[in-house]
Design a protein around this motif. Structure first.
Motif, PDB file in Angstrom:
ATOM      1  N   MET A   1      -1.184  15.719   7.655  1.00 13.22           N
ATOM      2  CA  MET A   1      -1.932  16.807   7.041  1.00 13.22           C
ATOM      3  C   MET A   1      -1.103  17.425   5.914  1.00 13.22           C
ATOM      4  O   MET A   1       0.113  17.225   5.836  1.00 13.22           O
ATOM      5  CB  MET A   1      -2.272  17.880   8.084  1.00 13.22           C
ATOM      6  CG  MET A   1      -1.088  18.571   8.714  1.00 13.22           C
ATOM      7  SD  MET A   1      -1.623  19.792   9.952  1.00 13.22           S
ATOM      8  CE  MET A   1      -0.039  20.269  10.648  1.00 13.22           C
ATOM      9  N   LYS A   2      -1.780  18.199   5.060  1.00 11.89           N
ATOM     10  CA  LYS A   2      -1.077  18.904   3.997  1.00 11.89           C
ATOM     11  C   LYS A   2      -0.707  20.295   4.501  1.00 11.89           C
ATOM     12  O   LYS A   2      -1.552  21.024   5.025  1.00 11.89           O
ATOM     13  CB  LYS A   2      -1.942  19.017   2.745  1.00 11.89           C
ATOM     14  CG  LYS A   2      -1.250  19.727   1.600  1.00 11.89           C
ATOM     15  CD  LYS A   2      -2.104  19.753   0.336  1.00 11.89           C
ATOM     16  CE  LYS A   2      -1.384  20.464  -0.805  1.00 11.89           C
ATOM     17  NZ  LYS A   2      -2.197  20.483  -2.045  1.00 11.89           N
ATOM     18  N   VAL A   3       0.575  20.665   4.324  1.00  6.75           N
ATOM     19  CA  VAL A   3       1.072  21.947   4.814  1.00  6.75           C
ATOM     20  C   VAL A   3       1.677  22.728   3.646  1.00  6.75           C
ATOM     21  O   VAL A   3       2.488  22.190   2.882  1.00  6.75           O
ATOM     22  CB  VAL A   3       2.135  21.773   5.912  1.00  6.75           C
ATOM     23  CG1 VAL A   3       2.579  23.139   6.435  1.00  6.75           C
ATOM     24  CG2 VAL A   3       1.604  20.913   7.055  1.00  6.75           C
ATOM     25  N   ALA A   4       1.293  23.989   3.518  1.00  2.72           N
ATOM     26  CA  ALA A   4       1.905  24.889   2.548  1.00  2.72           C
ATOM     27  C   ALA A   4       2.906  25.771   3.287  1.00  2.72           C
ATOM     28  O   ALA A   4       2.529  26.514   4.201  1.00  2.72           O
ATOM     29  CB  ALA A   4       0.847  25.747   1.866  1.00  2.72           C
ATOM     30  N   VAL A   5       4.180  25.652   2.926  1.00  4.89           N
ATOM     31  CA  VAL A   5       5.228  26.492   3.495  1.00  4.89           C
ATOM     32  C   VAL A   5       5.497  27.608   2.501  1.00  4.89           C
ATOM     33  O   VAL A   5       5.849  27.346   1.338  1.00  4.89           O
ATOM     34  CB  VAL A   5       6.506  25.691   3.777  1.00  4.89           C
ATOM     35  CG1 VAL A   5       7.615  26.615   4.275  1.00  4.89           C
ATOM     36  CG2 VAL A   5       6.230  24.590   4.794  1.00  4.89           C
ATOM     37  N   LEU A   6       5.354  28.833   2.937  1.00  2.00           N
ATOM     38  CA  LEU A   6       5.483  29.993   2.066  1.00  2.00           C
ATOM     39  C   LEU A   6       6.844  30.631   2.294  1.00  2.00           C
ATOM     40  O   LEU A   6       7.096  31.245   3.323  1.00  2.00           O
ATOM     41  CB  LEU A   6       4.356  30.982   2.360  1.00  2.00           C
ATOM     42  CG  LEU A   6       2.949  30.356   2.374  1.00  2.00           C
ATOM     43  CD1 LEU A   6       1.909  31.367   2.855  1.00  2.00           C
ATOM     44  CD2 LEU A   6       2.577  29.809   1.007  1.00  2.00           C
ATOM     45  N   GLY A   7       7.752  30.429   1.332  1.00  2.08           N
ATOM     46  CA  GLY A   7       9.119  30.917   1.452  1.00  2.08           C
ATOM     47  C   GLY A   7      10.107  29.783   1.514  1.00  2.08           C
ATOM     48  O   GLY A   7       9.851  28.752   2.153  1.00  2.08           O
ATOM     49  N   SER A   8      11.260  29.948   0.820  1.00  4.93           N
ATOM     50  CA  SER A   8      12.236  28.849   0.792  1.00  4.93           C
ATOM     51  C   SER A   8      13.650  29.321   1.080  1.00  4.93           C
ATOM     52  O   SER A   8      14.611  28.892   0.446  1.00  4.93           O
ATOM     53  CB  SER A   8      12.201  28.136  -0.571  1.00  4.93           C
ATOM     54  OG  SER A   8      12.772  28.937  -1.585  1.00  4.93           O
ATOM     55  N   GLY A   9      13.776  30.219   2.062  1.00  2.00           N
ATOM     56  CA  GLY A   9      15.094  30.502   2.604  1.00  2.00           C
ATOM     57  C   GLY A   9      15.474  29.395   3.580  1.00  2.00           C
ATOM     58  O   GLY A   9      14.832  28.347   3.644  1.00  2.00           O
ATOM     59  N   ILE A  10      16.513  29.622   4.371  1.00  2.00           N
ATOM     60  CA  ILE A  10      16.929  28.612   5.345  1.00  2.00           C
ATOM     61  C   ILE A  10      15.789  28.283   6.298  1.00  2.00           C
ATOM     62  O   ILE A  10      15.598  27.116   6.687  1.00  2.00           O
ATOM     63  CB  ILE A  10      18.185  29.077   6.124  1.00  2.00           C
ATOM     64  CG1 ILE A  10      18.603  28.049   7.180  1.00  2.00           C
ATOM     65  CG2 ILE A  10      17.987  30.441   6.762  1.00  2.00           C
ATOM     66  CD1 ILE A  10      18.966  26.693   6.634  1.00  2.00           C
ATOM     67  N   ILE A  11      14.965  29.272   6.646  1.00  2.00           N
ATOM     68  CA  ILE A  11      13.861  29.032   7.574  1.00  2.00           C
ATOM     69  C   ILE A  11      12.786  28.163   6.920  1.00  2.00           C
ATOM     70  O   ILE A  11      12.341  27.156   7.485  1.00  2.00           O
ATOM     71  CB  ILE A  11      13.246  30.365   8.045  1.00  2.00           C
ATOM     72  CG1 ILE A  11      14.315  31.300   8.636  1.00  2.00           C
ATOM     73  CG2 ILE A  11      12.140  30.100   9.060  1.00  2.00           C
ATOM     74  CD1 ILE A  11      15.047  30.745   9.828  1.00  2.00           C
ATOM     75  N   GLY A  12      12.353  28.538   5.729  1.00  2.00           N
ATOM     76  CA  GLY A  12      11.294  27.786   5.065  1.00  2.00           C
ATOM     77  C   GLY A  12      11.704  26.375   4.695  1.00  2.00           C
ATOM     78  O   GLY A  12      10.934  25.418   4.879  1.00  2.00           O
ATOM     79  N   VAL A  13      12.933  26.218   4.177  1.00  2.00           N
ATOM     80  CA  VAL A  13      13.381  24.885   3.758  1.00  2.00           C
ATOM     81  C   VAL A  13      13.558  23.967   4.957  1.00  2.00           C
ATOM     82  O   VAL A  13      13.179  22.786   4.915  1.00  2.00           O
ATOM     83  CB  VAL A  13      14.674  24.986   2.932  1.00  2.00           C
ATOM     84  CG1 VAL A  13      15.270  23.600   2.676  1.00  2.00           C
ATOM     85  CG2 VAL A  13      14.399  25.674   1.592  1.00  2.00           C
ATOM     86  N   SER A  14      14.126  24.478   6.043  1.00  2.00           N
ATOM     87  CA  SER A  14      14.289  23.621   7.224  1.00  2.00           C
ATOM     88  C   SER A  14      12.924  23.250   7.810  1.00  2.00           C
ATOM     89  O   SER A  14      12.720  22.110   8.259  1.00  2.00           O
ATOM     90  CB  SER A  14      15.166  24.302   8.275  1.00  2.00           C
ATOM     91  OG  SER A  14      14.577  25.489   8.758  1.00  2.00           O
TER      92      SER A  14
END
Length: 417
Positions: A1-14
């Motif tokens: 599926m396509k997922v949008a991750v909102l935020g790119s700190g350590i939590i979002g990037v991992s």
């Protein structure tokens, strides 16, 4: 599926990395110019499993009352005309009840342990260097009363399997010779040999580079306007592009990893998200004498600050202000940090060129992060890690990716949903 991750700190990037490893099509939306530009930018650098302990405990309310009149208090709670702050504070008091503490500490510890083991696996697999050190974490106590006050929580963590051993002043100096000139300030301490340290910004930016090579799309300088609900689901994310124009991003699922700003986007949709910002400070010093600067990462329990060596720099971080969303630096608190650094390491640091920073840690009243599925079927949360975002981050992302892929996550943890 396509997922949008909102935020790119350590939590979002991992989270994005592990979702991509599970075969999903992933796009990361970030308002900053690159990954890890906000709360993950310049923290204390500790992977501190031994300090996976909730702020909310039976002793906390009285201690906070004593600190109310001190502008340099380690934990500063400034009441505002802010319903979110008052609601958070009332929930915090509830979590201070003795019966709540063991379960919260257990949950924090299990996610912290999983975060550390997942970090090890990523470091080995991807050969990421981030000034990592596996020399443990040393906790210093200025007096016997401070040591004794810490032992209820320390004993609970030891019962849960944490190696947090008591050490004498002589043993502390043997572990960290740079403290020799400050011997008179140290009454004793604890040493956690399994803990680690490293630069979360370096790690996160490198992991983002690997994720991009693996097919994750990163959209920087792009602001999230709002999440668009339709028929009980999220139909899209309204974005403001770098050119100022609006765009709607559609995906099958959405992950809110927006740190302290998560409630602003999800609570308007009826999703409960008891997260409030706890502003932390850091000061970064260049090291002028390597032998006079510490090599072992440490925590000063009395002042709630930590010291971590990152290459040829020393990162000092700590304190917490529960006073809203401002990142403005408080001169009194900055000056106090420099003074404390001089006390412990008077000869090894460049005090004339200190670089100060502040970040808003996303904190829940219990200190247990919110990881899992919300009442909206295609909206997920990964936030609320407080001071342990670096410690828990890699594992938290992996666990959420497992949930979203229909697998049972490994850690024993109270996932939401």
């Amino acid at each position: 599926m396509k997922v949008a991750v909102l935020g790119s700190g350590i939590i979002g990037v991992s989270t994005a990395w592990w979702l991509r490893q599970a075969g999903h099509d992933v796009v990361v939306v970030e308002r900053g110019a690159g990954p890890a530009c906000e709360t993950s930018r310049a923290n204390g650098g500790q992977i501190a499993v031994s300090h996976a302990e909730p702020w909310a405990n039976p002793k906390a309310p009285l201690q906070m009352l004593r600190w109310l009149i001190r502008s340099d208090a380690p934990l500063l709670f400034r009441l505002r005309l802010d319903p979110a702050q008052w609601a958070w504070g009332l929930r915090f008091l509830r979590e201070c009840l003795p019966g709540r503490v063991p379960a919260n500490a257990r949950a924090m510890l299990r996610m912290a342990e999983y975060g550390r083991s997942t970090l090890h696996a990523l470091r080995s697999e991807l050969d990421i260097a981030y000034h990592q050190s596996e020399t443990g974490i040393l906790t210093l106590y200025r007096d016997q009363a401070g040591f004794e006050a810490s032992q209820d929580m320390a004993s609970l963590l030891r019962d849960l399997g944490v190696d947090r051993r008591v050490v004498t002043t002589d043993e502390i100096i043997e572990l960290e010779p740079a403290l020799a000139s400050a011997r008179h300030l140290i009454a004793g301490g604890e040493y956690a040999p399994d803990d680690e340290s490293g630069d979360v910004y370096l790690f996160t930016t490198e992991l983002a580079r690997h994720a991009e090579q693996a097919g994750v799309e990163f959209r920087f300088n792009t602001h999230l306007g709002r999440l668009l609900p339709e028929d009980g689901r999220i139909a899209g994310a309204e974005l403001i592009r770098p050119d100022g124009l609006y765009e709607t991003l559609t995906a099958d699922a959405y992950v809110a990893a927006l740190g302290a700003w998560t409630p602003a986007f999800v609570e308007r949709l009826g999703v409960h998200c008891p997260v409030y910002p706890a502003k932390g400070y850091s000061a970064t010093f260049d090291i002028t004498d390597p032998d006079a600067a510490p090599r072992v990462s440490m925590a000063d329990a009395a002042h709630k600050i930590v010291f971590t060596r990152l290459g040829n720099q020393l990162r000092m971080a700590g304190t917490a202000e529960l006073s809203g969303y401002s990142r403005a630096l408080n001169t009194i608190r900055c000056d106090n940090m420099v003074r404390q650094a001089r006390e412990l390491f008077p000869a090894g640091l460049d005090f004339a060129n200190v670089r100060f920073w502040s970040g808003l840690r996303p904190s829940t009243p219990s200190n247990v992060p919110l990881v899992g599925k919300t009442r909206i079927p295609n909206l997920y949360l990964n936030t609320g890690h407080g001071t342990l975002g670096w410690t828990m981050g890699a594992g938290s992302g992996r666990a959420l990716a497992d949930i979203m892929s229909g697998r049972q996550p490994e850690p024993e943890f109270p996932f939401i949903g």
